[in-house]
Design an enzyme around this catalytic site. Structure first.
Site, mmCIF file in Angstrom:
data_model
loop_
_atom_site.group_PDB
_atom_site.id
_atom_site.type_symbol
_atom_site.label_atom_id
_atom_site.label_comp_id
_atom_site.label_asym_id
_atom_site.label_seq_id
_atom_site.Cartn_x
_atom_site.Cartn_y
_atom_site.Cartn_z
ATOM 1 N N LYS A 1 24.121 -42.767 -37.877
ATOM 2 C CA LYS A 1 23.861 -41.366 -37.521
ATOM 3 C C LYS A 1 22.518 -40.894 -38.102
ATOM 4 O O LYS A 1 21.733 -40.262 -37.416
ATOM 5 C CB LYS A 1 24.978 -40.450 -38.075
ATOM 6 C CG LYS A 1 26.364 -40.804 -37.568
ATOM 7 C CD LYS A 1 27.421 -39.804 -38.048
ATOM 8 C CE LYS A 1 27.646 -39.793 -39.548
ATOM 9 N NZ LYS A 1 28.264 -41.018 -40.092
ATOM 10 N N ARG B 1 33.349 -32.694 -40.319
ATOM 11 C CA ARG B 1 34.142 -33.866 -40.687
ATOM 12 C C ARG B 1 35.628 -33.557 -40.692
ATOM 13 O O ARG B 1 36.429 -34.449 -40.948
ATOM 14 C CB ARG B 1 33.745 -34.334 -42.086
ATOM 15 C CG ARG B 1 32.749 -35.518 -42.114
ATOM 16 C CD ARG B 1 32.398 -35.742 -43.570
ATOM 17 N NE ARG B 1 31.930 -37.051 -43.914
ATOM 18 C CZ ARG B 1 30.656 -37.386 -44.058
ATOM 19 N NH1 ARG B 1 29.701 -36.535 -43.788
ATOM 20 N NH2 ARG B 1 30.346 -38.600 -44.478
ATOM 21 N N ARG C 1 22.375 -51.467 -47.450
ATOM 22 C CA ARG C 1 21.418 -50.432 -47.080
ATOM 23 C C ARG C 1 20.665 -49.848 -48.271
ATOM 24 O O ARG C 1 21.186 -49.721 -49.362
ATOM 25 C CB ARG C 1 22.191 -49.372 -46.301
ATOM 26 C CG ARG C 1 22.008 -47.960 -46.621
ATOM 27 C CD ARG C 1 22.693 -47.098 -45.594
ATOM 28 N NE ARG C 1 23.765 -46.318 -46.175
ATOM 29 C CZ ARG C 1 24.426 -45.386 -45.529
ATOM 30 N NH1 ARG C 1 24.180 -45.160 -44.250
ATOM 31 N NH2 ARG C 1 25.359 -44.693 -46.124
ATOM 32 N N ARG D 1 22.283 -45.686 -52.388
ATOM 33 C CA ARG D 1 23.192 -44.581 -52.663
ATOM 34 C C ARG D 1 24.298 -45.016 -53.615
ATOM 35 O O ARG D 1 24.849 -46.112 -53.491
ATOM 36 C CB ARG D 1 23.811 -44.078 -51.355
ATOM 37 C CG ARG D 1 22.897 -43.162 -50.610
ATOM 38 C CD ARG D 1 23.425 -42.768 -49.267
ATOM 39 N NE ARG D 1 24.828 -42.391 -49.246
ATOM 40 C CZ ARG D 1 25.422 -41.863 -48.185
ATOM 41 N NH1 ARG D 1 24.720 -41.653 -47.080
ATOM 42 N NH2 ARG D 1 26.694 -41.562 -48.218
ATOM 43 N N ARG E 1 35.808 -43.782 -48.072
ATOM 44 C CA ARG E 1 35.066 -43.035 -47.038
ATOM 45 C C ARG E 1 35.585 -43.373 -45.649
ATOM 46 O O ARG E 1 35.698 -42.498 -44.786
ATOM 47 C CB ARG E 1 33.564 -43.340 -47.155
ATOM 48 C CG ARG E 1 32.939 -42.625 -48.360
ATOM 49 C CD ARG E 1 31.679 -43.304 -48.835
ATOM 50 N NE ARG E 1 30.574 -43.182 -47.914
ATOM 51 C CZ ARG E 1 29.482 -43.942 -47.961
ATOM 52 N NH1 ARG E 1 29.349 -44.873 -48.888
ATOM 53 N NH2 ARG E 1 28.520 -43.775 -47.097
HETATM 54 P P1 AMP Z 1 27.091 -38.811 -45.813
HETATM 55 O O1 AMP Z 1 25.700 -38.844 -46.326
HETATM 56 O O2 AMP Z 1 27.227 -38.028 -44.532
HETATM 57 O O3 AMP Z 1 27.711 -40.181 -45.716
HETATM 58 O O4 AMP Z 1 27.962 -38.004 -46.887
HETATM 59 C C1 AMP Z 1 28.077 -38.468 -48.225
HETATM 60 C C2 AMP Z 1 29.245 -37.779 -48.912
HETATM 61 O O5 AMP Z 1 29.026 -36.364 -48.958
HETATM 62 C C3 AMP Z 1 30.595 -37.928 -48.221
HETATM 63 O O6 AMP Z 1 31.255 -39.137 -48.566
HETATM 64 C C4 AMP Z 1 31.333 -36.690 -48.741
HETATM 65 O O7 AMP Z 1 31.743 -36.875 -50.086
HETATM 66 C C5 AMP Z 1 30.235 -35.645 -48.739
HETATM 67 N N1 AMP Z 1 30.118 -34.945 -47.442
HETATM 68 C C6 AMP Z 1 29.057 -34.961 -46.587
HETATM 69 N N2 AMP Z 1 29.273 -34.194 -45.512
HETATM 70 C C7 AMP Z 1 30.518 -33.669 -45.674
HETATM 71 C C8 AMP Z 1 31.329 -32.820 -44.886
HETATM 72 N N3 AMP Z 1 30.907 -32.343 -43.685
HETATM 73 N N4 AMP Z 1 32.558 -32.489 -45.362
HETATM 74 C C9 AMP Z 1 32.997 -32.944 -46.555
HETATM 75 N N5 AMP Z 1 32.289 -33.777 -47.339
HETATM 76 C C10 AMP Z 1 31.050 -34.140 -46.915
#
Ligand code: AMP
Length: 213
Positions: free
Chosen positions: A13, A86, A125, A159, A170
């Site tokens: 994404k 989400r 990554r 990360r 996740r």
């Molecule tokens: P991402 O970079 O989108 O993979 O997000 C990394 C982490 O941030 C996720 O594993 C969640 O802990 C938190 N996170 C990001 N976006 C959301 C969301 N829309 N709702 C809840 N937690 C989020």
């Protein structure tokens, strides 16, 4: 035009959002990036979410909806929602927020991938700490001179939650709480599937075909 990129962690994404930002002048709204910024800058909210993120769990709807509300109320259009919504509550809130600012959601693009590919992608990554360019040890290694191919910086990051244990959480969070959004947007007639496993250009071609249809 406002769109959602929907898919499990590692679906690509972020990579595709960046291509749309560069190619179409759209604006990426990644709640993950916003939360990482809050965490790194040590804000109160950052401290609250750090532990939740490290474990791979979802932070509260209230926090992420608040972040998106701020961005939408600041104006603009052409948003790519990346990693948001989400949960069903977030999806409802997004619909309400867009209506409040007189905007609509044009497409929800679901990126089709399989879990084995996700594990491979995520554990391999890294990203450029300066510009966010995404690298993969196997498919797109960091250049031999250790300078980012996009911006020339030498500041590569992995990360904290890109490890197998967080990833398992996740993925489970995705299947339990986020995948119901596929049905939600299908029922609204907004869902479009794009194969997410091909080369980056093939995937972006699939997305372009949806946006230009
Ligand atoms: P991402 O970079 O989108 O993979 O997000 C990394 C982490 O941030 C996720 O594993 C969640 O802990 C938190 N996170 C990001 N976006 C959301 C969301 N829309 N709702 C809840 N937690 C989020």
């Amino acid at each position: 035009m406002n769109i959602i990129l929907l898919g499990p962690p590692g679906a690509g994404k972020g990579t595709q959002a960046r291509i749309l930002v560069d190619g179409r002048g759209m604006t990426q709204l990644s709640t993950g990036d916003m939360l990482r910024e809050a965490k790194d800058s040590g804000t109160e909210m950052g401290k609250v979410v750090a532990d939740v993120m490290a474990k791979g769990e979802l932070v509260t709807d209230e926090i992420v909806i608040g972040l998106i509300r701020e961005k939408l109320e600041a104006g603009g259009t052409g948003f790519i929602f990346d990693g948001f919504p989400r949960t069903l509550a977030q999806a409802d809130a997004l619909g309400d927020l867009l209506a409040e600012v007189g905007q609509s959601l044009d497409h929800v693009i679901a990126m089709e991938v399989n879990d084995d590919a996700l594990v491979q992608r995520i554990t391999a990554r890294s990203t450029c700490g300066n510009c966010g360019e995404v690298y993969n040890d196997i498919t797109k290694p960091i250049p031999a001179d250790e300078k980012c191919s996009n911006c020339g910086a030498s500041d590569f990051k992995r990360r904290a939650d890109d490890n197998e244990e967080s990833l398992r959480t996740r993925l489970m969070e995705y299947y339990k709480k986020t995948s119901p959004l596929l049905g939600y947007y299908h029922a609204k007639g907004q869902l479009r599937w794009v194969p997410g496993l091909g080369e980056i250009d093939e995937v972006s071609g699939g997305i372009a075909a949806v946006l230009d249809s």
